[in-house]
Every structure is written in C-alpha cells, then in structure tokens.
Design a protein around this motif. Structure first.
Motif, PDB file in Angstrom:
ATOM      1  N   HIS A   9       0.829  -1.203   0.000  1.00 30.27           N
ATOM      2  CA  HIS A   9       0.000   0.000   0.000  1.00 30.27           C
ATOM      3  C   HIS A   9       0.871   1.263   0.000  1.00 30.27           C
ATOM      4  CE1 HIS A   9      -3.842  -1.984   0.349  1.00 30.27           C
ATOM      5  NE2 HIS A   9      -3.466  -2.654   1.430  1.00 30.27           N
ATOM      6  N   VAL A  10       1.923   1.278   0.818  1.00 32.74           N
ATOM      7  CA  VAL A  10       2.789   2.458   0.901  1.00 32.74           C
ATOM      8  C   VAL A  10       3.516   2.681  -0.419  1.00 32.74           C
ATOM      9  CG1 VAL A  10       4.798   3.464   2.054  1.00 32.74           C
ATOM     10  CG2 VAL A  10       3.063   2.285   3.400  1.00 32.74           C
ATOM     11  N   LEU A  11       3.971   1.606  -1.025  1.00 31.65           N
ATOM     12  CA  LEU A  11       4.671   1.710  -2.307  1.00 31.65           C
ATOM     13  C   LEU A  11       3.783   2.397  -3.348  1.00 31.65           C
ATOM     14  CD1 LEU A  11       6.805  -1.099  -3.868  1.00 31.65           C
ATOM     15  CD2 LEU A  11       5.120   0.086  -5.269  1.00 31.65           C
ATOM     16  N   ASN A  12       2.526   1.985  -3.432  1.00 32.28           N
ATOM     17  CA  ASN A  12       1.608   2.590  -4.399  1.00 32.28           C
ATOM     18  C   ASN A  12       1.341   4.052  -4.063  1.00 32.28           C
ATOM     19  OD1 ASN A  12       1.344   0.236  -5.897  1.00 32.28           O
ATOM     20  ND2 ASN A  12      -0.404  -0.498  -4.699  1.00 32.28           N
ATOM     21  N   ALA A  13       1.152   4.340  -2.778  1.00 35.27           N
ATOM     22  CA  ALA A  13       0.843   5.711  -2.369  1.00 35.27           C
ATOM     23  C   ALA A  13       2.010   6.655  -2.633  1.00 35.27           C
ATOM     24  CB  ALA A  13       0.472   5.744  -0.882  1.00 35.27           C
ATOM     25  N   THR A  14       3.213   6.228  -2.280  1.00 29.97           N
ATOM     26  CA  THR A  14       4.367   7.119  -2.455  1.00 29.97           C
ATOM     27  C   THR A  14       4.667   7.348  -3.932  1.00 29.97           C
ATOM     28  OG1 THR A  14       5.834   5.219  -2.166  1.00 29.97           O
ATOM     29  CG2 THR A  14       5.456   6.614  -0.250  1.00 29.97           C
ATOM     30  N   GLY A  15       4.458   6.326  -4.772  1.00 27.88           N
ATOM     31  CA  GLY A  15       4.651   6.536  -6.201  1.00 27.88           C
ATOM     32  C   GLY A  15       3.762   7.650  -6.718  1.00 27.88           C
ATOM     33  N   LYS A  16       2.496   7.620  -6.315  1.00 29.88           N
ATOM     34  CA  LYS A  16       1.559   8.655  -6.760  1.00 29.88           C
ATOM     35  C   LYS A  16       1.902  10.015  -6.139  1.00 29.88           C
ATOM     36  CE  LYS A  16      -3.180   9.298  -8.043  1.00 29.88           C
ATOM     37  NZ  LYS A  16      -4.381   8.560  -8.466  1.00 29.88           N
ATOM     38  N   MET A  17       2.333  10.006  -4.877  1.00 31.09           N
ATOM     39  CA  MET A  17       2.660  11.262  -4.194  1.00 31.09           C
ATOM     40  C   MET A  17       3.868  11.946  -4.823  1.00 31.09           C
ATOM     41  SD  MET A  17       2.037   9.905  -0.329  1.00 31.09           S
ATOM     42  CE  MET A  17       2.555  11.372   0.528  1.00 31.09           C
ATOM     43  N   GLU A  50       7.480  21.227  -3.418  1.00 33.77           N
ATOM     44  CA  GLU A  50       7.444  22.196  -2.321  1.00 33.77           C
ATOM     45  C   GLU A  50       8.831  22.621  -1.856  1.00 33.77           C
ATOM     46  OE1 GLU A  50       5.003  20.594   0.789  1.00 33.77           O
ATOM     47  OE2 GLU A  50       3.199  20.563  -0.429  1.00 33.77           O
ATOM     48  N   GLY A  51       9.865  21.845  -2.181  1.00 27.60           N
ATOM     49  CA  GLY A  51      11.209  22.186  -1.741  1.00 27.60           C
ATOM     50  C   GLY A  51      12.190  21.101  -2.116  1.00 27.60           C
ATOM     51  N   PRO A  52      13.462  21.272  -1.741  1.00 16.18           N
ATOM     52  CA  PRO A  52      14.483  20.292  -2.122  1.00 16.18           C
ATOM     53  C   PRO A  52      14.463  19.012  -1.303  1.00 16.18           C
ATOM     54  CG  PRO A  52      15.470  22.058  -0.849  1.00 16.18           C
ATOM     55  CD  PRO A  52      14.046  22.456  -1.100  1.00 16.18           C
ATOM     56  N   VAL A  53      13.908  19.058  -0.099  1.00 15.96           N
ATOM     57  CA  VAL A  53      13.855  17.870   0.757  1.00 15.96           C
ATOM     58  C   VAL A  53      12.520  17.876   1.495  1.00 15.96           C
ATOM     59  CG1 VAL A  53      14.975  16.508   2.555  1.00 15.96           C
ATOM     60  CG2 VAL A  53      16.358  18.040   1.125  1.00 15.96           C
ATOM     61  N   VAL A  54      11.736  16.813   1.306  1.00 23.78           N
ATOM     62  CA  VAL A  54      10.464  16.709   2.027  1.00 23.78           C
ATOM     63  C   VAL A  54      10.290  15.290   2.557  1.00 23.78           C
ATOM     64  CG1 VAL A  54       9.298  18.546   0.746  1.00 23.78           C
ATOM     65  CG2 VAL A  54       9.173  16.205  -0.093  1.00 23.78           C
ATOM     66  N   TRP A  55       9.532  15.184   3.640  1.00 23.94           N
ATOM     67  CA  TRP A  55       9.237  13.893   4.277  1.00 23.94           C
ATOM     68  C   TRP A  55       7.810  13.470   3.946  1.00 23.94           C
ATOM     69  CZ3 TRP A  55      13.297  16.571   5.795  1.00 23.94           C
ATOM     70  CH2 TRP A  55      14.371  15.922   6.445  1.00 23.94           C
ATOM     71  N   LEU A  56       7.664  12.223   3.527  1.00 25.02           N
ATOM     72  CA  LEU A  56       6.340  11.649   3.305  1.00 25.02           C
ATOM     73  C   LEU A  56       5.968  10.861   4.555  1.00 25.02           C
ATOM     74  CD1 LEU A  56       6.760  10.414  -0.395  1.00 25.02           C
ATOM     75  CD2 LEU A  56       6.019  12.669   0.456  1.00 25.02           C
ATOM     76  N   ASN A  57       5.318  11.534   5.477  1.00 28.42           N
ATOM     77  CA  ASN A  57       4.991  10.941   6.771  1.00 28.42           C
ATOM     78  C   ASN A  57       3.698  10.144   6.707  1.00 28.42           C
ATOM     79  OD1 ASN A  57       7.286  12.063   8.099  1.00 28.42           O
ATOM     80  ND2 ASN A  57       6.228  14.037   8.236  1.00 28.42           N
ATOM     81  N   HIS A  58       3.404   9.418   7.790  1.00 25.41           N
ATOM     82  CA  HIS A  58       2.251   8.523   7.779  1.00 25.41           C
ATOM     83  C   HIS A  58       0.923   9.259   7.622  1.00 25.41           C
ATOM     84  CE1 HIS A  58       3.813   4.443   9.523  1.00 25.41           C
ATOM     85  NE2 HIS A  58       4.462   4.837   8.441  1.00 25.41           N
ATOM     86  N   ASP A  59       0.837  10.513   8.039  1.00 26.54           N
ATOM     87  CA  ASP A  59      -0.441  11.223   7.885  1.00 26.54           C
ATOM     88  C   ASP A  59      -0.763  11.455   6.415  1.00 26.54           C
ATOM     89  OD1 ASP A  59       1.667  13.028   7.616  1.00 26.54           O
ATOM     90  OD2 ASP A  59       0.665  14.664   8.685  1.00 26.54           O
ATOM     91  N   VAL A  63       0.591   9.905   3.819  1.00 21.44           N
ATOM     92  CA  VAL A  63       0.478   8.610   3.146  1.00 21.44           C
ATOM     93  C   VAL A  63      -0.925   8.042   3.342  1.00 21.44           C
ATOM     94  CG1 VAL A  63       1.271   6.212   3.133  1.00 21.44           C
ATOM     95  CG2 VAL A  63       2.938   8.071   3.244  1.00 21.44           C
ATOM     96  N   ALA A  64      -1.416   8.119   4.585  1.00 22.99           N
ATOM     97  CA  ALA A  64      -2.764   7.624   4.873  1.00 22.99           C
ATOM     98  C   ALA A  64      -3.808   8.407   4.084  1.00 22.99           C
ATOM     99  CB  ALA A  64      -3.044   7.714   6.372  1.00 22.99           C
ATOM    100  N   LYS A  65      -3.648   9.721   4.027  1.00 28.86           N
ATOM    101  CA  LYS A  65      -4.604  10.543   3.283  1.00 28.86           C
ATOM    102  C   LYS A  65      -4.598  10.190   1.788  1.00 28.86           C
ATOM    103  CE  LYS A  65      -4.340  14.446   6.497  1.00 28.86           C
ATOM    104  NZ  LYS A  65      -3.749  15.787   6.750  1.00 28.86           N
ATOM    105  N   ARG A  66      -3.413   9.940   1.256  1.00 30.44           N
ATOM    106  CA  ARG A  66      -3.311   9.561  -0.155  1.00 30.44           C
ATOM    107  C   ARG A  66      -4.044   8.240  -0.402  1.00 30.44           C
ATOM    108  NH1 ARG A  66      -2.391  12.226  -4.596  1.00 30.44           N
ATOM    109  NH2 ARG A  66      -4.456  11.317  -4.906  1.00 30.44           N
ATOM    110  N   LEU A  67      -3.790   7.261   0.446  1.00 33.45           N
ATOM    111  CA  LEU A  67      -4.430   5.957   0.292  1.00 33.45           C
ATOM    112  C   LEU A  67      -5.948   6.062   0.413  1.00 33.45           C
ATOM    113  CD1 LEU A  67      -1.946   3.745   2.317  1.00 33.45           C
ATOM    114  CD2 LEU A  67      -2.475   3.506  -0.124  1.00 33.45           C
TER     115      LEU A  67
END
Length: 438
Positions: free
Chosen positions: A401-409, A418-427, A429-433
């Motif tokens: 599930h995370v793999l699919n979500a992060t690919g789309k994100m 939004e910038g040169p370094v960003v974190w894809l946190n669980h909040d 990721v959950a919203k994307r899914l």
C-alpha cells in the motif's frame, strides 16, 4: 536540518503527459519504491527510458547486458534501456593489475577487523578510477538519451541508485550481528563506523547513494538547457530515508529505524538537492517511510516503524478502506490473535525507556545500543511469531500500500515541488491511500 519538513498537501500531476519522457536512473530490480513511480509514469502515457548497472563477468570485469538480459530488463521496465554499464561505487575498481578495495578486505577476520588497517591512499586511487569510469559511461548515456528526447517534451529524471556494501565475507557476519544480534550476539554499530572497514563502506555509500545524484545533475545539464529552451520543463527526484513521523500516543512524532548506517549518505543526497534547488533546478529528495523491500530485509525491526500506519488510517478517518486494510491484515494472523494485540506490542516498544533517546532528530543516525537492540529485534520476532505464515506478514501487505501511495505522491509533487527535501509521513500517506480508495 533542525527539523524534518513534511509534505503538506496531496498534489496531483499537472505537468507530465503523453509523449513526455521518464528516465529511471537506476535499474529496476524486484520489489522496491521505484516500481510505484514507474507505474505512475506509464499511466500518464510517458515514454519510459532506463539505464543498467551492467553485469560482472567471471573476472569481475563490467560488461553490457547480453541481448537476452536486455530483453528481460526492458520487459521488466516496460521501456527502452540504454545498454551502457553504469555501476556506481568503487569497491571493485583498481589500477591495472592492482587490488580492488574488496580484495583488501580479504585479510580481515571476525576477530581482527576492528584493528585491521586499510591503505586509504590506494583506496583513494581506486575511488578516482571508479568515479572516472562512471562519469565516462554517464556521458555516453546522456549522449544517447539526448537523441531520444524531442524538443517540447517534459523530462522526469528519477534517481534510484542506493547501496554500496562491498562483497566481503567478514561484513556479512558483522552485519548479521549489528542488525540482528541481541544479548551476547549484539555488536555495536559505532564500532563498525570507527573501523577502517566502516570508513571504506561509508565512502562507497556516499559514491553510490549520493554522489551519483550530483553526477546526474551535472551530466544532464545540456539536455536540461535544451529542453527548457524549447518551452518544456525538467524535474529530478531521489529517494531518501531520514526517519518518518508516525502515530505515537495519538500524535504524529518523528522516529527512525536504528542503526541506519547509510544515513550519512542519505544526508549527503539531501545536500545535492539543496544545492541544485539554490541554482533554480527543481530537484527534490523525498524521504519515504520504512517498508520491506529486497534490500531492507536485512534490518530486523524495520517493520516496527511501518505498522503504526494501521492506526494512521483510522486516525485520518479512513472509513471503509481502513476497515478493509485492517481485515486484510487480521487474516494474516494466527487464530485467536487480534491485530490490536500486534499494535499494542508496537506501542509498548515505542514507549520503552530504552527507545526514548532515539527520538532525537538532530542526533540521527545514532548508533545502536544493547537495550535498543533487545527491544527492536525482540519485539520484531514476537510480532513475526503472531502470523500464520512467517513469510506472509502484515508488514508485507502494508508495504504494498505504501509503495503505491508514495509513487503517486512523488509523481504528483514533482509537477510543483514544495522544496528540495520533504518527508512523506504517515499522515499524508494515509490521506493519499484513503483518497485513492474512496
């Protein structure tokens, strides 16, 4: 960085479409984050182009893919591969007739490695040879790639190169004890970092995981200038890891897997993105959540950072989708074991006194400790034992599930990063899914 910078919004692709070009800068092997991103590029109708790291012959010489290997790799990618070997790192490079850094490690033993010294003047010569080899091959790749990218088409460069562990028998034993050892089998990760062996490994991590991003940014400048002059745009992304914010006692809090020896190289990767961004180049490192992949399975306990996603799905009002994921995961557990029992073990782990020092973002990556190892590895084993099949885990289902979500994100965010370094946190990721499965 003093604090992680979270990806704040769910962005959709507004830039890339039919006939635009997606360049995978790293070969696609098995399960891993790159798969989700490639799938998004295909869905957008982009032309897919990849590279190969090449293969080693019986003398360890680097070679191109055979016709059969090339056909298999292109079928796996779903696109064209430029068949010029781009093997990063220098662990198997040496002057003609000389020893490679890997050869130097042959004398190390389990009893002597902490005190054994390596010839770093010779290693530096090998590093320069490997760097020159890579840059020369990269120039050839870019020349071929330039001819494949039409004017007026947007280009997406996705850097996925990572790793760099030399193939040395002694390191396999050491790694097993550092990442999986507890009690009498525990070994300090700091002892590795302080040794000559560790210093060599860190240099090779830098070369593979970080410096290759810098080489890509530099070598593609001609393509970038031409594409932008034709009215199109160029983006660069890279996969990072620098901990993740997950639900802990009802709030999202940064945490990390320990010990993440590659962390130094991942921070260097971030620095390349920041330097490019300052020059007006849209290059972004996306620090992704922990998942189980072919390369991450060596890290016992990594899944303890992934399992709280179950709580995040309900915390973000996931409704029927959250219920479906919970049911999917519940089916993997033994009769009489509730998914809540598994999550309680994770919560107890998060709250344990031995884990509290590891929530310090600025101290990352911290060395392991006997107490931390006992909690991480022990809890991991306890959770694995709750499953019906020890090879089919809740963490596997969540990783998908995370793999699919992060690919789309990542694909969506690359349109307007939004910038040169960003974190894809669980909040997020959950919203994307939840949004994608509504």
């Amino acid at each position: 960085m003093k604090q992680p910078v979270p990806q704040k919004t769910l962005q959709e692709n507004t830039l890339f479409g039919q006939g635009d070009v997606f360049v995978l800068f790293g070969e696609l092997f098995g399960r891993g984050y790159a798969t989700g991103l490639v799938n998004e590029a295909k869905a957008a109708g982009m032309t897919i182009i990849g590279i190969t790291v090449g293969r080693r012959d019986e003398t360890n010489a680097l070679r191109k893919l055979t016709d059969e290997e090339l056909a298999t790799a292109e079928a796996n990618l779903g696109g064209r591969i430029i068949n010029v070997p781009l093997m990063a790192g220098f662990d198997l490079d040496a002057p003609e007739g000389g020893q490679t850094p890997t050869d130097l490690l042959a004398k190390l033993t389990v009893d002597s490695w902490q005190d054994d010294k390596l010839d770093f003047d010779h290693i530096e010569t090998c590093r320069q040879i490997g760097q020159t080899r890579f840059k020369t091959a990269l120039a050839e790749v870019m020349e071929q790639l330039d001819a494949l990218i039409p004017d007026g088409k947007n280009v997406f460069f996705a850097h996925t190169m990572a790793g760099g562990i030399p193939k040395a028998k002694v390191f396999l034993v050491i790694a097993n004890r550092i990442y999986k050892g507890r009690g009498a089998r525990h070994m300090s990760s700091q002892a590795l970092i302080d040794s000559d062996l560790g210093k060599l490994i860190l240099q090779n991590f830098d070369e593979v995981s970080a410096n290759t991003f810098g080489y890509l940014l530099e070598a593609s400048s001609k393509i970038r200038a031409r594409v932008e002059a034709s009215g199109a745009e160029v983006r660069y992304t890279a996969y990072g890891y620098h901990g993740t914010s997950v639900l802990i006692e009802g709030d999202y809090k940064w945490q990390t897997y320990t010990n993440y020896t590659q962390g130094y190289a991942k921070m260097r990767l971030e620095d390349f993105a920041k330097a490019a961004w300052d020059k007006g180049i849209k290059a972004t490192v996306f620090n992704c959540p922990e998942i189980r992949t072919n390369s991450s399975d060596v890290f016992a306990g990594l899944e303890l950072s992934l399992l709280p996603l179950l709580d995040a799905l309900r915390h973000e009002q996931g409704g029927a989708f959250a219920d479906a994921v919970w049911a999917e995961c519940q089916e993997l557990l033994k009769d009489g074991v509730a998914l809540e029992d598994l999550l309680q073990k994770v919560r107890d782990f998060q709250a344990h006194p031995d884990m509290q020092p590891y929530y310090d973002f600025e101290a990352w990556p911290m060395p392991n400790s006997p107490g931390q190892a006992e909690q991480t590895i022990g809890t991991s084993q306890d959770i694995v034992n709750l499953h019906k099949d020890l090879k089919v885990l809740v963490s596997d289902a969540l990783s998908h599930h995370v793999l699919n979500a992060t690919g789309k994100m990542i694909f969506g965010a690359a349109s307007d990063p939004e910038g040169p370094v960003v974190w894809l946190n669980h909040d997020i990721v959950a919203k994307r899914l939840i949004k994608d499965n509504a």
